[in-house]
Scaffold this motif. Structure first.
Motif, PDB file in Angstrom:
ATOM      1  N   LEU A 139       0.838  -1.196   0.000  1.00 51.75           N
ATOM      2  CA  LEU A 139       0.000   0.000   0.000  1.00 51.75           C
ATOM      3  C   LEU A 139       0.873   1.247   0.000  1.00 51.75           C
ATOM      4  O   LEU A 139       0.565   2.232  -0.678  1.00 51.75           O
ATOM      5  CB  LEU A 139      -0.928  -0.008   1.213  1.00 51.75           C
ATOM      6  N   HIS A 140       1.976   1.206   0.733  1.00 50.39           N
ATOM      7  CA  HIS A 140       2.918   2.329   0.728  1.00 50.39           C
ATOM      8  C   HIS A 140       3.446   2.566  -0.689  1.00 50.39           C
ATOM      9  O   HIS A 140       3.532   3.710  -1.153  1.00 50.39           O
ATOM     10  CB  HIS A 140       4.080   2.041   1.684  1.00 50.39           C
ATOM     11  N   GLN A 141       3.774   1.503  -1.391  1.00 50.90           N
ATOM     12  CA  GLN A 141       4.278   1.662  -2.756  1.00 50.90           C
ATOM     13  C   GLN A 141       3.222   2.256  -3.668  1.00 50.90           C
ATOM     14  O   GLN A 141       3.514   3.139  -4.484  1.00 50.90           O
ATOM     15  CB  GLN A 141       4.753   0.320  -3.317  1.00 50.90           C
ATOM     16  N   ALA A 142       1.968   1.779  -3.528  1.00 45.87           N
ATOM     17  CA  ALA A 142       0.900   2.299  -4.380  1.00 45.87           C
ATOM     18  C   ALA A 142       0.663   3.783  -4.136  1.00 45.87           C
ATOM     19  O   ALA A 142       0.442   4.557  -5.070  1.00 45.87           O
ATOM     20  CB  ALA A 142      -0.384   1.507  -4.144  1.00 45.87           C
ATOM     21  N   GLN A 143       0.731   4.203  -2.857  1.00 48.21           N
ATOM     22  CA  GLN A 143       0.447   5.596  -2.525  1.00 48.21           C
ATOM     23  C   GLN A 143       1.631   6.512  -2.780  1.00 48.21           C
ATOM     24  O   GLN A 143       1.470   7.607  -3.345  1.00 48.21           O
ATOM     25  CB  GLN A 143       0.029   5.697  -1.060  1.00 48.21           C
ATOM     26  N   THR A 144       2.817   6.098  -2.379  1.00 51.77           N
ATOM     27  CA  THR A 144       3.959   7.000  -2.315  1.00 51.77           C
ATOM     28  C   THR A 144       4.895   6.884  -3.514  1.00 51.77           C
ATOM     29  O   THR A 144       5.459   7.887  -3.962  1.00 51.77           O
ATOM     30  CB  THR A 144       4.745   6.728  -1.018  1.00 51.77           C
ATOM     31  N   VAL A 145       5.036   5.679  -4.039  1.00 51.98           N
ATOM     32  CA  VAL A 145       5.996   5.457  -5.136  1.00 51.98           C
ATOM     33  C   VAL A 145       5.274   5.452  -6.483  1.00 51.98           C
ATOM     34  O   VAL A 145       5.537   6.294  -7.349  1.00 51.98           O
ATOM     35  CB  VAL A 145       6.766   4.135  -4.918  1.00 51.98           C
ATOM     36  N   ASP A 146       4.339   4.505  -6.655  1.00 55.90           N
ATOM     37  CA  ASP A 146       3.633   4.409  -7.931  1.00 55.90           C
ATOM     38  C   ASP A 146       2.546   5.471  -8.082  1.00 55.90           C
ATOM     39  O   ASP A 146       2.157   5.807  -9.194  1.00 55.90           O
ATOM     40  CB  ASP A 146       2.998   3.018  -8.065  1.00 55.90           C
ATOM     41  N   LYS A 147       2.031   5.973  -6.962  1.00 61.11           N
ATOM     42  CA  LYS A 147       1.005   7.032  -6.939  1.00 61.11           C
ATOM     43  C   LYS A 147      -0.254   6.612  -7.687  1.00 61.11           C
ATOM     44  O   LYS A 147      -0.902   7.412  -8.352  1.00 61.11           O
ATOM     45  CB  LYS A 147       1.572   8.335  -7.493  1.00 61.11           C
ATOM     46  N   THR A 148      -0.615   5.334  -7.548  1.00 59.80           N
ATOM     47  CA  THR A 148      -1.813   4.797  -8.194  1.00 59.80           C
ATOM     48  C   THR A 148      -3.032   4.856  -7.291  1.00 59.80           C
ATOM     49  O   THR A 148      -4.143   4.572  -7.741  1.00 59.80           O
ATOM     50  CB  THR A 148      -1.582   3.340  -8.628  1.00 59.80           C
ATOM     51  N   VAL A 149      -2.839   5.202  -6.006  1.00 62.78           N
ATOM     52  CA  VAL A 149      -3.959   5.435  -5.103  1.00 62.78           C
ATOM     53  C   VAL A 149      -3.726   6.753  -4.372  1.00 62.78           C
ATOM     54  O   VAL A 149      -2.590   7.205  -4.230  1.00 62.78           O
ATOM     55  CB  VAL A 149      -4.155   4.287  -4.085  1.00 62.78           C
ATOM     56  N   PHE A 150      -4.815   7.362  -3.927  1.00 64.26           N
ATOM     57  CA  PHE A 150      -4.721   8.608  -3.159  1.00 64.26           C
ATOM     58  C   PHE A 150      -5.798   8.594  -2.091  1.00 64.26           C
ATOM     59  O   PHE A 150      -6.728   7.780  -2.133  1.00 64.26           O
ATOM     60  CB  PHE A 150      -4.864   9.833  -4.066  1.00 64.26           C
ATOM     61  N   GLU A 151      -5.675   9.482  -1.131  1.00 64.52           N
ATOM     62  CA  GLU A 151      -6.648   9.571  -0.043  1.00 64.52           C
ATOM     63  C   GLU A 151      -7.617  10.719  -0.290  1.00 64.52           C
ATOM     64  O   GLU A 151      -7.208  11.822  -0.644  1.00 64.52           O
ATOM     65  CB  GLU A 151      -5.940   9.803   1.303  1.00 64.52           C
ATOM     66  N   ASN A 195      -0.059  19.050  -6.959  1.00 66.04           N
ATOM     67  CA  ASN A 195       0.525  19.136  -8.301  1.00 66.04           C
ATOM     68  C   ASN A 195       1.935  18.561  -8.329  1.00 66.04           C
ATOM     69  O   ASN A 195       2.331  17.896  -9.290  1.00 66.04           O
ATOM     70  CB  ASN A 195       0.544  20.597  -8.779  1.00 66.04           C
ATOM     71  N   ARG A 196       2.687  18.789  -7.259  1.00 65.84           N
ATOM     72  CA  ARG A 196       4.070  18.299  -7.231  1.00 65.84           C
ATOM     73  C   ARG A 196       4.098  16.785  -7.022  1.00 65.84           C
ATOM     74  O   ARG A 196       4.895  16.077  -7.648  1.00 65.84           O
ATOM     75  CB  ARG A 196       4.841  19.016  -6.122  1.00 65.84           C
ATOM     76  N   HIS A 197       3.228  16.286  -6.164  1.00 70.25           N
ATOM     77  CA  HIS A 197       3.212  14.847  -5.899  1.00 70.25           C
ATOM     78  C   HIS A 197       2.839  14.055  -7.151  1.00 70.25           C
ATOM     79  O   HIS A 197       3.498  13.046  -7.471  1.00 70.25           O
ATOM     80  CB  HIS A 197       2.211  14.536  -4.782  1.00 70.25           C
ATOM     81  N   PHE A 198       1.794  14.484  -7.848  1.00 74.03           N
ATOM     82  CA  PHE A 198       1.321  13.741  -9.014  1.00 74.03           C
ATOM     83  C   PHE A 198       2.017  14.157 -10.310  1.00 74.03           C
ATOM     84  O   PHE A 198       1.782  13.544 -11.351  1.00 74.03           O
ATOM     85  CB  PHE A 198      -0.195  13.911  -9.166  1.00 74.03           C
ATOM     86  N   GLY A 199       2.853  15.194 -10.252  1.00 70.87           N
ATOM     87  CA  GLY A 199       3.556  15.647 -11.448  1.00 70.87           C
ATOM     88  C   GLY A 199       2.659  16.362 -12.437  1.00 70.87           C
ATOM     89  O   GLY A 199       2.877  16.303 -13.651  1.00 70.87           O
ATOM     90  N   TRP A 200       1.638  17.066 -11.905  1.00 66.29           N
ATOM     91  CA  TRP A 200       0.708  17.783 -12.771  1.00 66.29           C
ATOM     92  C   TRP A 200       1.198  19.209 -13.030  1.00 66.29           C
ATOM     93  O   TRP A 200       1.774  19.844 -12.160  1.00 66.29           O
ATOM     94  CB  TRP A 200      -0.664  17.930 -12.107  1.00 66.29           C
ATOM     95  N   GLN A 201       0.908  19.711 -14.219  1.00 63.84           N
ATOM     96  CA  GLN A 201       0.952  21.163 -14.439  1.00 63.84           C
ATOM     97  C   GLN A 201      -0.339  21.765 -13.895  1.00 63.84           C
ATOM     98  O   GLN A 201      -0.336  22.825 -13.275  1.00 63.84           O
ATOM     99  CB  GLN A 201       1.080  21.483 -15.942  1.00 63.84           C
TER     100      GLN A 201
END
Length: 378
Positions: free
Chosen positions: A71-83, A188-194
């Motif tokens: 779950l840590h990898q999904a949230q923090t590394v892969d960023k495939t889940v969010f809260e 924006n910084r976490h997900f790499g969005w403009q």
């Protein structure tokens, strides 16, 4: 006229949709966590930790080889889940983000009890600090001047209130959790969005909620689709009526059901065999359990969440776990993890219904030993 369906068949359709009738339906490894969250639509988060916290337990129930690091990898590394907030704070698929952008922009006031009145200067201060110094936890802020609470759940720390407001507005996201300690980062910084994704329209949100419910519940009602969000019921009914006219859904009736229910016609044609005799120790916050009226209708079991009930008035115990064996709930067991002695303690065992209890007990104890190994895994 609704198609009449035996309750046991309705129950099995729901179990199939919840992936509780097969072993390792999502596979194993970190990608299984992403797949499980995407299928279920949400995994609830809660702070109670007399046993493993519910988000880990819900995933373990469907991923036998689940590890907390996944779950840590999904949230923090892969960023495939969010809260974010559904009916409660939950892990959500990042691929569904656009369906929550509107709530972040317009409906954050509904959560105001959590953060109280926040001054604009406090919000700017905490956002500037993250922008300049990077992600932070509330423990990193040590210069707050405490204020009086204006709500029982509010914080006395202005910075914590500001962080909560920024979170509900979608300005920051929880980039990492260590236990229940949250690290906040600019979204924006976490997900790499403009720029954040474009918000879904109301019609798209209704379609999303219906599809999510059909996927994870199999058989749906207005209450189950719009759980804790009744304002969407009129629009949802119109959408369902359109699907009925196109024969994409059919109406159902079964014993005890006073609400209208619907299902995709292909599910009625599928062969839903009796559920395998699998044993699941279920969190009270599991998607199968937390909609209590629906649970009682399908399973004939009325669960009581008694963590906040005086001890003398409890029936099942402080944090009772319903036990699913095959397609029936056969017991409720109040558990507590003794972390010093490294044991899972049974505080109370309550049988539900009838059946071969001696045989059930052997199967349940095997499941409890597996659950204990998961609980105590370092």
């Amino acid at each position: 006229m609704p198609i009449r369906l035996p309750t046991v068949q309705a129950r099995r359709i729901w179990l199939r949709a919840q992936k509780l009738d097969e072993d390792a339906p999502f596979g194993s490894g970190p990608q299984a966590t992403r797949a499980a969250v995407e299928h279920l639509g949400y995994v609830q988060i809660d702070t109670i930790n007399v046993i493993e916290r519910c988000h880990h337990q819900i995933l373990y129930t469907r991923i036998p080889r689940y590890q907390r690091d996944h779950l840590h990898q999904a949230q923090t590394v892969d960023k495939t889940v969010f809260e974010y907030w559904t009916h409660a704070l939950s892990y959500l698929p990042t691929s569904d983000m656009r369906f929550y952008i509107g709530a972040m922009k317009h409906h954050w006031q509904r959560r105001s009890a959590w953060f109280g009145a926040v001054k604009d200067e406090d919000l700017r201060k905490v956002l500037d600090r993250i922008r300049k110094r990077g992600a932070l936890t509330i423990r990193d802020i040590d210069d707050d001047v405490l204020v009086e609470k204006d709500h029982a759940w509010a914080s006395r720390k202005p910075s914590k209130r500001a962080l909560q407001l920024a979170f509900y507005k979608g300005l920051v996201t929880v980039s990492e959790r260590t236990g229940m300690l949250k690290t906040y980062e600019l979204a924006n910084r976490h997900f790499g969005w403009q720029h954040a994704p474009k918000a879904a329209s109301d019609a798209q949100i209704l379609s999303y909620l219906l599809e999510r419910a059909l996927r994870s519940q199999g058989i749906v009602s207005l209450d189950s689709i719009c759980y804790a969000d009744p304002r969407r019921k009129p629009g949802m009914r119109r959408l369902i009526e359109a699907r009925l006219r196109r024969k994409e859904l059919v109406a159902l009736g079964f014993a005890g059901a006073t609400l209208e229910h619907w299902v995709r016609p292909e599910l009625l044609e599928a062969n839903v065999d009796p559920a395998r005799e699998m044993v699941h120790i279920l969190s009270p916050f599991d998607p199968l359990i937390h909609q209590r009226k629906r649970l009682q209708l399908f399973f004939g079991y009325e669960h009581r969440f008694e963590a906040y009930v005086p001890k003398a008035q409890r029936r099942f115990g402080y944090f009772a776990q319903p036990v699913l064996l095959g397609d029936a709930i056969v017991a409720a067991i109040d558990l507590k993890t003794d972390r010093e002695q490294r044991k899972l303690r049974v505080q109370q065992w309550t049988w539900i219904g009838r059946g071969p209890r001696r045989a059930y007990k052997i199967r349940i104890e095997e499941a409890l030993h597996r659950f204990e190994r998961f609980q105590l895994a370092r």
